[in-house]
Motif scaffolding. Structure first.
Motif, PDB file in Angstrom:
ATOM      1  N   LEU A 355       0.821  -1.208   0.000  1.00 23.60           N
ATOM      2  CA  LEU A 355       0.000   0.000   0.000  1.00 23.60           C
ATOM      3  C   LEU A 355       0.862   1.269   0.000  1.00 23.60           C
ATOM      4  O   LEU A 355       0.535   2.255  -0.664  1.00 23.60           O
ATOM      5  CB  LEU A 355      -0.938   0.006   1.209  1.00 23.60           C
ATOM      6  CG  LEU A 355      -2.230  -0.811   1.072  1.00 23.60           C
ATOM      7  CD1 LEU A 355      -3.018  -0.788   2.377  1.00 23.60           C
ATOM      8  CD2 LEU A 355      -3.088  -0.258  -0.069  1.00 23.60           C
ATOM      9  N   LEU A 389       1.670  -6.198  -7.392  1.00 23.21           N
ATOM     10  CA  LEU A 389       0.313  -6.530  -7.836  1.00 23.21           C
ATOM     11  C   LEU A 389       0.151  -8.047  -7.916  1.00 23.21           C
ATOM     12  O   LEU A 389      -0.933  -8.589  -7.651  1.00 23.21           O
ATOM     13  CB  LEU A 389       0.012  -5.895  -9.194  1.00 23.21           C
ATOM     14  CG  LEU A 389      -0.195  -4.379  -9.212  1.00 23.21           C
ATOM     15  CD1 LEU A 389      -0.391  -3.882 -10.638  1.00 23.21           C
ATOM     16  CD2 LEU A 389      -1.388  -3.985  -8.352  1.00 23.21           C
ATOM     17  N   GLU A 393      -2.248  -8.483  -2.920  1.00 19.03           N
ATOM     18  CA  GLU A 393      -2.672  -7.592  -1.835  1.00 19.03           C
ATOM     19  C   GLU A 393      -3.240  -6.276  -2.360  1.00 19.03           C
ATOM     20  O   GLU A 393      -3.956  -5.574  -1.648  1.00 19.03           O
ATOM     21  CB  GLU A 393      -1.493  -7.309  -0.900  1.00 19.03           C
ATOM     22  CG  GLU A 393      -0.959  -8.553  -0.197  1.00 19.03           C
ATOM     23  CD  GLU A 393       0.161  -8.216   0.777  1.00 19.03           C
ATOM     24  OE1 GLU A 393       0.067  -7.156   1.425  1.00 19.03           O
ATOM     25  OE2 GLU A 393       1.124  -8.990   0.882  1.00 19.03           O
ATOM     26  N   ILE A 394      -2.901  -5.939  -3.591  1.00 18.99           N
ATOM     27  CA  ILE A 394      -3.372  -4.706  -4.215  1.00 18.99           C
ATOM     28  C   ILE A 394      -4.206  -5.073  -5.443  1.00 18.99           C
ATOM     29  O   ILE A 394      -3.786  -5.874  -6.272  1.00 18.99           O
ATOM     30  CB  ILE A 394      -2.190  -3.807  -4.650  1.00 18.99           C
ATOM     31  CG1 ILE A 394      -1.343  -3.413  -3.446  1.00 18.99           C
ATOM     32  CG2 ILE A 394      -2.705  -2.575  -5.378  1.00 18.99           C
ATOM     33  CD1 ILE A 394      -2.030  -2.490  -2.475  1.00 18.99           C
ATOM     34  N   GLY A 395      -5.405  -4.485  -5.563  1.00 17.23           N
ATOM     35  CA  GLY A 395      -6.240  -4.741  -6.727  1.00 17.23           C
ATOM     36  C   GLY A 395      -5.661  -4.071  -7.962  1.00 17.23           C
ATOM     37  O   GLY A 395      -5.405  -2.860  -7.960  1.00 17.23           O
ATOM     38  N   VAL A 458      -7.414   2.403  -4.617  1.00 14.76           N
ATOM     39  CA  VAL A 458      -6.458   1.359  -4.282  1.00 14.76           C
ATOM     40  C   VAL A 458      -6.774   0.684  -2.957  1.00 14.76           C
ATOM     41  O   VAL A 458      -6.813  -0.546  -2.867  1.00 14.76           O
ATOM     42  CB  VAL A 458      -5.013   1.935  -4.244  1.00 14.76           C
ATOM     43  CG1 VAL A 458      -4.017   0.846  -3.837  1.00 14.76           C
ATOM     44  CG2 VAL A 458      -4.643   2.505  -5.614  1.00 14.76           C
ATOM     45  N   GLY A 461      -9.263  -2.088  -2.772  1.00 12.00           N
ATOM     46  CA  GLY A 461      -8.839  -3.315  -3.424  1.00 12.00           C
ATOM     47  C   GLY A 461      -9.627  -3.663  -4.680  1.00 12.00           C
ATOM     48  O   GLY A 461      -9.819  -4.856  -4.953  1.00 12.00           O
TER      49      GLY A 461
END
Length: 463
Positions: A355, A389, A393-395, A458, A461
């Protein structure tokens, strides 16, 4: 100290000197490019000049030359009157008309700078005539261009969606388009409210024949309040959101039509100029010709036929703006040549907190894009985001949309192509003051929008 860090510190020094000593920042940037390129990056003259934006130089000169001719022969006066009639005298609607027009042009495939180059001179001539803040009108044009800039058939949208597909990331073409559209629409609404839009609504409708600016006799004195902060006929600074109607000077060669002397009549020179402006739109949008070269060619044709107008127009080319923009972008080219941009991006990409890395990449995209190619920086940053990515954990959809918004809303910066076009296109303004306004607003956008885009797109997600 690393060469990359030295180059960044020199850029900071350039900003400080230009701000405190009123030296043209472009001239300082050329000197910095020579010093850093030669002494730090070991570049020769060819390597330094590789960053000179020759295409943007021609666009700035060509477009400002063509529209200076249009101002000199009264064509922009006619267009302003036509616009007032189109909205039935509601001057407050004009910024939104310009927003929608540039958005429509980019949504159907126009390159963003081409759309701004076409619309901004007309929009800012209107702002000058009716004491609308040039900052409001200019930013509405730029944000309109970015609002439509990521449609599935647009240039930006096609490029970013292609990068996403190449990197085998999940994507959403409609989601990307809507994220940019909504973000720019919200920003435009805030700008309209803050920069005098409410007073424009309160002004109500003005007579379409004279726009509230021409007296019944067709005479008056042009003020300079639209951006300059002073005015003989305004009493209010339009740069601060003033809305008092500006009086307009009508030259002897600007024949007026109508029995009461109101309105601006078409003449052969104005008809030819209108044809040239339409030809510019068709050439750029229909045949993908270069906007700058096309504008120069059309300006030369008009100059040959009506040399008196061209003699006045050459002096109105925004040479100080050309020097400023080309100098700064040449220095940015040196930064890219010596790897400073990649160095900063890789340093952020190596952070172990996804993040935090995401928000920092959004800020790098915004800061660099304020001086360089928006699509180019997205093409560099999206691959840098692939490693975290891939962790899940991150969309990916939200991250790519956040990068796209962060890297394009900052095109209001006077160092970006769109911001430079707006600065160069504004007539009858204190350019140094207008430049500072655009720079301050661009700084606000760089500081606020990446964090908001990260928080909205972000953190939840998406994708």
């Amino acid at each position: 100290m690393s060469p990359e860090l030295i180059s960044i510190l020199v850029l900071v020094v350039v900003f400080v000197i230009a701000t405190t000593r009123s030296v043209n920042m472009g001239a300082l940037a050329f000197a910095a490019a020579f010093g850093v390129g030669t002494l730090v990056a070991d570049l020769d003259a060819d390597g330094i000049f590789a960053g000179f934006p020759g295409d943007l130089f021609v666009v700035l000169v060509g477009v400002t030359y063509l529209f200076a001719i249009a101002r000199a022969n009264g064509t922009t006066d006619w267009l302003v009157h036509a616009a007032v009639r189109l909205v039935r005298g509601r001057v407050a609607l004009i910024p939104w008309v310009m927003f929608a027009l540039t958005g429509a042009l980019t949504a159907i495939g126009a390159v963003s700078p081409a759309a701004v180059a076409i619309v901004a001179p007309i929009a800012l001539s209107f702002a000058t005539r009716y004491s609308i803040s040039p900052l409001l009108m200019g930013t509405m044009v730029v944000h309109g261009a970015q609002a439509g800039g990521f449609s599935p058939i647009s240039i930006y949208g096609s490029i970013v969606n292609g990068i996403v597909e190449r990197e085998k990331l999940p994507g959403s073409e409609i989601g990307l388009f809507l994220a940019s559209l909504v973000a720019n629409l919200l920003i435009a609404a805030v700008l309209f409210a803050v920069l005098g839009g409410r007073k424009l609504w309160a002004r109500g409708a003005v007579p379409p024949e004279d726009g509230g600016a021409l007296g019944k006799g067709g005479t008056g004195t042009r003020g300079t309040g639209a951006g300059a902060g002073t005015g003989a006929g305004t009493g209010t600074s339009a740069g601060a959101g003033g809305t008092a109607p500006a009086a307009v000077a009508v030259r002897p060669d600007q024949e007026t039509g109508g029995a009461d002397g109101t309105g601006v009549r078409l003449t052969p020179a104005r008809v030819a100029t209108l044809v040239a402006l339409v030809a510019l739109v068709v050439a750029v949008l229909g045949f993908d010709l270069d906007a700058g070269l096309t504008a120069v060619t059309l300006a030369v044709v008009l100059s040959t036929a009506w040399p008196d107008d061209s003699r006045r127009a050459v002096g109105e080319i925004a040479w100080s703006t050309v020097l400023l923009i080309c100098g700064v972008l040449t220095y940015v080219g040196v930064l890219e040549e010596m790897g400073t941009i990649t160095w900063a991006g890789e340093g952020v990409g190596g952070i172990g907190v996804p993040l935090l890395a995401a928000v920092l990449l959004c800020y790098i995209g915004a800061i660099v894009s304020a001086f360089a190619s928006s699509v180019g920086i997205m093409g560099a940053l999206i691959p840098l985001a692939v490693p975290f990515l891939a962790q899940g954990e991150i969309g990916a959809v939200g991250m790519i949309a956040a990068l796209a918004v962060s890297a394009t809303v900052v095109d209001v910066s006077p160092f970006s192509t769109n911001g430079a076009l707006v600065l160069a296109a504004a007539p009858d303004v204190d350019r140094e003051r207008f430049f500072r306004q655009l720079m301050i607003y661009g700084g606000i956008v760089v500081a606020a929008v990446p964090a908001l885009a990260w928080l909205v797109l972000v953190v939840p997600g998406f994708g």
